[in-house]
Scaffold this active site. Structure first.
Site, PDB file in Angstrom:
ATOM      1  N   PRO A 102       0.797  -1.227  -0.129  1.00  0.00           N
ATOM      2  CG  PRO A 102       0.143  -0.899   2.170  1.00  0.00           C
ATOM      3  CD  PRO A 102       0.608  -2.022   1.308  1.00  0.00           C
ATOM      4  CG  ASP A 103      -0.868   5.046  -1.520  1.00  0.00           C
ATOM      5  OD1 ASP A 103      -1.471   4.624  -0.405  1.00  0.00           O
ATOM      6  OD2 ASP A 103      -1.440   5.564  -2.273  1.00  0.00           O
ATOM      7  CG  PHE A 104       3.505   6.106   3.167  1.00  0.00           C
ATOM      8  CD1 PHE A 104       3.851   5.644   4.418  1.00  0.00           C
ATOM      9  CD2 PHE A 104       4.436   5.706   2.218  1.00  0.00           C
ATOM     10  CE1 PHE A 104       5.022   5.131   4.936  1.00  0.00           C
ATOM     11  CE2 PHE A 104       5.651   5.120   2.510  1.00  0.00           C
ATOM     12  CZ  PHE A 104       5.923   4.521   3.775  1.00  0.00           C
ATOM     13  NE  ARG A 105       1.829  11.858   2.824  1.00  0.00           N
ATOM     14  CZ  ARG A 105       2.169  12.202   4.050  1.00  0.00           C
ATOM     15  NH1 ARG A 105       0.954  12.208   4.801  1.00  0.00           N
ATOM     16  NH2 ARG A 105       3.048  12.504   4.810  1.00  0.00           N
ATOM     17  CG  ASN A 176       8.749   3.333  -4.019  1.00  0.00           C
ATOM     18  OD1 ASN A 176       7.706   4.208  -3.623  1.00  0.00           O
ATOM     19  ND2 ASN A 176       8.604   2.687  -5.382  1.00  0.00           N
ATOM     20  CG  ASP A 178       9.443  -1.140  -2.147  1.00  0.00           C
ATOM     21  OD1 ASP A 178      10.321  -1.127  -3.053  1.00  0.00           O
ATOM     22  OD2 ASP A 178       8.228  -0.444  -2.473  1.00  0.00           O
ATOM     23  CG  HIS A 195      11.574   8.952   1.412  1.00  0.00           C
ATOM     24  ND1 HIS A 195      10.260   8.989   0.932  1.00  0.00           N
ATOM     25  CD2 HIS A 195      11.989  10.133   0.957  1.00  0.00           C
ATOM     26  CE1 HIS A 195      10.056  10.017   0.300  1.00  0.00           C
ATOM     27  NE2 HIS A 195      10.900  10.697   0.597  1.00  0.00           N
TER      28      HIS A 195
END
Length: 246
Positions: A102-105, A176, A178, A195
């Site tokens: 899933p994305d964050f927002r 990302n 991941d 990040h």
């Protein structure tokens, strides 16, 4: 003044190397505002691309007034023709959503909307250094879910790796965390993880590098959830985490 104007006009007409107008039919379009706006927008876009070195002068100012295709097919043709090298790729959460991450927002499905299980005061706390120091368990739980190997790279990750294999990729910039780019075979020297990600780990107090495999074993341990990271803390003199930016 008349003679001067005539001389100037003759000089302009006589220039042997004058380039074709960027606005073919510009003056005819003055009576059609929508057409003028469209031409202005197209010209701005193509001149921007030319300034960035993506298109040549011939492509931005064709004699016919027709602009080249600049869509997926157009890009694919440029790659096939060998005219495009030193490619920079910039990616975000969208390329990993198809892998199931899933994305964050995004409301409802985003990571920040589904962190209640971690018992944290607010969603962003899971990536807050002050909160991590006092209660690191939620972050380690999240790491266990997101750790590379739980998800497979998508066709987009494979495509970026293929660009590198063909000697076309200059750099990939990713938001990302991941590490799916690495999992797809992209060398670390070609990846800028804005990040951070799961490729490396360190102690937050000493800055000492910690083998990522040790951190993986601690996070994925099926024993007491606190046991793994507490052993790392004792061994390295402080809390240890993957080098994900907080």
């Amino acid at each position: 003044m008349k003679a001067m104007g005539g001389t100037l006009g003759t000089a302009v007409r006589a220039r042997p190397h004058a380039r074709p107008s960027v606005f073919p039919g510009f003056f005819q379009s003055l009576s059609q505002p929508h057409e003028l706006i469209r031409r202005a927008w197209e010209t701005r876009r193509h001149l921007t691309l030319r300034f960035r070195g993506i298109l040549t002068h011939a492509e931005t100012t064709p004699e016919s007034g027709h602009y080249p295709r600049y869509d997926v097919k157009g890009l694919a043709q440029k790659l096939k023709d060998g005219r495009t090298k030193h490619i920079i790729v910039m990616v975000g959460a969208g390329i990993s959503c198809n892998a199931g991450i899933p994305d964050f927002r995004t409301p409802g499905t985003g990571l920040y909307d589904n962190l209640q299980q971690y018992n944290i005061p607010y969603p962003e706390a899971v990536f807050d250094m002050a909160f991590f120091r006092t209660n690191p368990a939620p972050f380690y739980k999240l790491c266990k879910e997101l750790w590379p190997g739980n998800y497979e790279p998508t066709i987009t990750h494979r495509f970026i790796s293929m660009l590198n294999e063909k000697g076309l990729l200059l750099r990939c910039y990713s938001q990302n965390i991941d590490s799916l780019e690495t999992q797809a075979g992209l060398p670390s020297e070609k990846l800028v993880a804005a990040h951070g990600n799961f490729d490396s780990a360190s102690c937050i107090d000493t800055g000492k590098r910690v083998p990522i495999e040790e951190v993986r074993e601690a996070c994925l341990s099926n024993n007491d959830e606190h046991e793994g990271w507490e052993k790392l803390k004792s061994k390295y003199g402080g809390l240890v985490k993957p080098d994900i930016v907080f």
